[in-house]
Design an enzyme around this catalytic site. Structure first.
Site, PDB file in Angstrom:
ATOM      1  N   TYR A 162       0.866  -1.192   0.000  1.00  0.00           N
ATOM      2  CA  TYR A 162       0.000   0.000   0.000  1.00  0.00           C
ATOM      3  C   TYR A 162       0.897   1.236   0.000  1.00  0.00           C
ATOM      4  O   TYR A 162       0.681   2.176  -0.780  1.00  0.00           O
ATOM      5  CB  TYR A 162      -0.908  -0.035   1.240  1.00  0.00           C
ATOM      6  CG  TYR A 162      -1.656   1.249   1.541  1.00  0.00           C
ATOM      7  CD1 TYR A 162      -2.923   1.467   1.003  1.00  0.00           C
ATOM      8  CD2 TYR A 162      -1.123   2.233   2.378  1.00  0.00           C
ATOM      9  CE1 TYR A 162      -3.634   2.628   1.298  1.00  0.00           C
ATOM     10  CE2 TYR A 162      -1.813   3.401   2.669  1.00  0.00           C
ATOM     11  CZ  TYR A 162      -3.069   3.597   2.130  1.00  0.00           C
ATOM     12  OH  TYR A 162      -3.754   4.753   2.421  1.00  0.00           O
TER      13      TYR A 162
HETATM   14  N1  LIG Z   1      -8.735   7.120   6.338  1.00  0.00           N
HETATM   15  C1  LIG Z   1      -7.591   7.734   6.458  1.00  0.00           C
HETATM   16  O1  LIG Z   1      -7.159   8.074   7.564  1.00  0.00           O
HETATM   17  C2  LIG Z   1      -6.776   8.075   5.238  1.00  0.00           C
HETATM   18  C3  LIG Z   1      -5.633   8.858   5.399  1.00  0.00           C
HETATM   19  C4  LIG Z   1      -4.882   9.191   4.273  1.00  0.00           C
HETATM   20  C5  LIG Z   1      -5.283   8.765   3.019  1.00  0.00           C
HETATM   21  N2  LIG Z   1      -6.402   7.980   2.894  1.00  0.00           N
HETATM   22  C6  LIG Z   1      -6.793   7.579   1.540  1.00  0.00           C
HETATM   23  O2  LIG Z   1      -8.108   8.064   1.303  1.00  0.00           O
HETATM   24  C7  LIG Z   1      -8.751   7.262   0.296  1.00  0.00           C
HETATM   25  C8  LIG Z   1     -10.123   6.848   0.780  1.00  0.00           C
HETATM   26  O3  LIG Z   1      -9.945   5.994   1.900  1.00  0.00           O
HETATM   27  P1  LIG Z   1     -11.075   5.833   3.013  1.00  0.00           P
HETATM   28  O4  LIG Z   1     -10.447   6.215   4.288  1.00  0.00           O
HETATM   29  O5  LIG Z   1     -12.318   6.486   2.560  1.00  0.00           O
HETATM   30  O6  LIG Z   1     -11.199   4.238   2.980  1.00  0.00           O
HETATM   31  P2  LIG Z   1     -12.480   3.298   3.153  1.00  0.00           P
HETATM   32  O7  LIG Z   1     -13.561   3.997   3.903  1.00  0.00           O
HETATM   33  O8  LIG Z   1     -11.948   2.000   3.667  1.00  0.00           O
HETATM   34  O9  LIG Z   1     -12.995   3.107   1.640  1.00  0.00           O
HETATM   35  C9  LIG Z   1     -12.306   2.311   0.717  1.00  0.00           C
HETATM   36  C10 LIG Z   1     -13.121   2.250  -0.555  1.00  0.00           C
HETATM   37  O10 LIG Z   1     -12.376   1.547  -1.548  1.00  0.00           O
HETATM   38  C11 LIG Z   1     -13.214   0.578  -2.141  1.00  0.00           C
HETATM   39  N3  LIG Z   1     -12.439  -0.571  -2.577  1.00  0.00           N
HETATM   40  C12 LIG Z   1     -11.512  -1.259  -1.874  1.00  0.00           C
HETATM   41  N4  LIG Z   1     -11.066  -2.278  -2.598  1.00  0.00           N
HETATM   42  C13 LIG Z   1     -11.718  -2.234  -3.792  1.00  0.00           C
HETATM   43  C14 LIG Z   1     -11.691  -3.042  -4.950  1.00  0.00           C
HETATM   44  N5  LIG Z   1     -10.896  -4.111  -5.048  1.00  0.00           N
HETATM   45  N6  LIG Z   1     -12.492  -2.717  -5.987  1.00  0.00           N
HETATM   46  C15 LIG Z   1     -13.319  -1.647  -5.904  1.00  0.00           C
HETATM   47  N7  LIG Z   1     -13.387  -0.840  -4.824  1.00  0.00           N
HETATM   48  C16 LIG Z   1     -12.592  -1.141  -3.781  1.00  0.00           C
HETATM   49  C17 LIG Z   1     -14.188   0.173  -1.039  1.00  0.00           C
HETATM   50  O11 LIG Z   1     -15.323  -0.421  -1.655  1.00  0.00           O
HETATM   51  P3  LIG Z   1     -16.280  -1.461  -0.894  1.00  0.00           P
HETATM   52  O12 LIG Z   1     -17.064  -0.658   0.095  1.00  0.00           O
HETATM   53  O13 LIG Z   1     -17.132  -1.965  -1.986  1.00  0.00           O
HETATM   54  O14 LIG Z   1     -15.410  -2.464  -0.256  1.00  0.00           O
HETATM   55  C18 LIG Z   1     -14.470   1.521  -0.406  1.00  0.00           C
HETATM   56  O15 LIG Z   1     -15.438   2.204  -1.149  1.00  0.00           O
HETATM   57  C19 LIG Z   1      -7.785   6.093   0.048  1.00  0.00           C
HETATM   58  O16 LIG Z   1      -7.003   6.369  -1.103  1.00  0.00           O
HETATM   59  C20 LIG Z   1      -6.880   6.086   1.272  1.00  0.00           C
HETATM   60  O17 LIG Z   1      -5.620   5.526   0.969  1.00  0.00           O
HETATM   61  C21 LIG Z   1      -7.157   7.628   3.968  1.00  0.00           C
END
Ligand SMILES: NC(=O)c1ccc[n+]([C@@H]2O[C@H](COP(=O)([O-])OP(=O)(O)OC[C@H]3O[C@@H](n4cnc5c(N)ncnc54)[C@H](OP(=O)(O)O)[C@@H]3O)[C@@H](O)[C@H]2O)c1
Length: 234
Positions: A162
């Protein structure tokens, strides 16, 4: 909400539209007048976001279920063909989908997991963007947003594939932004801080989620990048 909606008449595709950040971005785009294409792999969750957008009075969205782990180049070609046929334009593409796997030292990282995480977090956004570039350019001014992660930094222990994918995404975004500038296409890497979402919970299971920012706050900042009048930034 006062003044004109910044995305009136625009179409925007959001991947990870069922996740914390992606659903907040999708709902925000719809609130600003965009027709949103919701993409992730889980149909019931996609339907929930769809219903929330409709209930809030937004333009009718579309659902596009796709598992990025198994998607082929043909799947992205089909996505581009379908969007062109059904919507005729694409003014925004926001890549929020991501998979973390689990935090382990590289010395213990399983080869199959390495390939899956590089595929979902790096190759999939590359392939999808490449297939959608003609429609985005045709619809210009248009915006593509990738999402970085400051926790990974320039390379921190245990973030595994990742982390490698996020670092590579940074370089990829810079190259694409440079190549696309003359086509009226803005390309951004948006890096949110820690957010109260499932991926954060996986990385830090013992953390109190109440101490974290809800994803709606960074989603609003990301929306600012989507405005047709925003300036290019990398
Ligand atoms: N949360 C944090 O603290 C944080 C900090 C820095 C950066 N980020 C970045 O922010 C972005 C959004 O993350 P988030 O925190 O919103 O994460 P999240 O709530 O876990 O959401 C992840 C999303 O990705 C989708 N996904 C995962 N695997 C997939 C696959 N194989 N095919 C299609 N869809 C897939 C999931 O779909 P399903 O629901 O269908 O599984 C879900 O909609 C990411 O790029 C993450 O790296 C997050």
């Amino acid at each position: 909400m006062t003044g004109q909606k910044i995305l009136s008449g625009c179409t925007v595709l959001v991947t990870g539209a069922t996740g914390g950040l992606g659903s907040a971005v999708a709902k925000g785009c719809a609130r600003e007048g965009a027709t949103v294409v919701l993409l992730s792999r889980t149909i019931p969750k996609l339907e929930r976001v769809y219903d929330e957008i409709v209930a809030a009075g937004g333009p009718q969205p579309a659902i596009y279920p796709l598992d990025l782990a198994g998607a082929s180049e043909k799947d992205y070609y089909d996505l581009a063909t379908t969007l062109e046929r059904e919507l005729g334009a694409l003014h925004g593409l926001v890549h929020c989908a991501a998979e973390l796997g689990h935090l382990v030292p590289l010395s213990n990282l399983d080869g199959e997991l390495w390939q899956r995480l590089l595929h979902v977090n790096l190759s999939a956004p590359f392939l999808m963007t490449r297939e959608l570039l003609p429609l985005l350019i045709k619809s210009a001014p248009a915006t593509v947003v990738f999402v970085g992660d400051s926790a990974v930094g320039a390379g921190k222990a245990y973030w595994g594939a990742y982390g490698v994918a996020k670092i590579a995404l940074h370089g990829y975004t810079r190259i694409l932004a440079d190549e696309m500038e003359s086509f009226g296409l803005k390309v951004h890497l948006f890096t949110p801080g820690p957010m109260r979402t499932p991926i954060r919970r996986m990385a830090y299971p013992s953390e109190n989620p109440d101490t974290l920012t809800p994803p709606e706050t960074p989603a609003d900042s990301l929306l600012d990048l989507m405005s047709p009048s925003s300036t290019t930034a990398r």
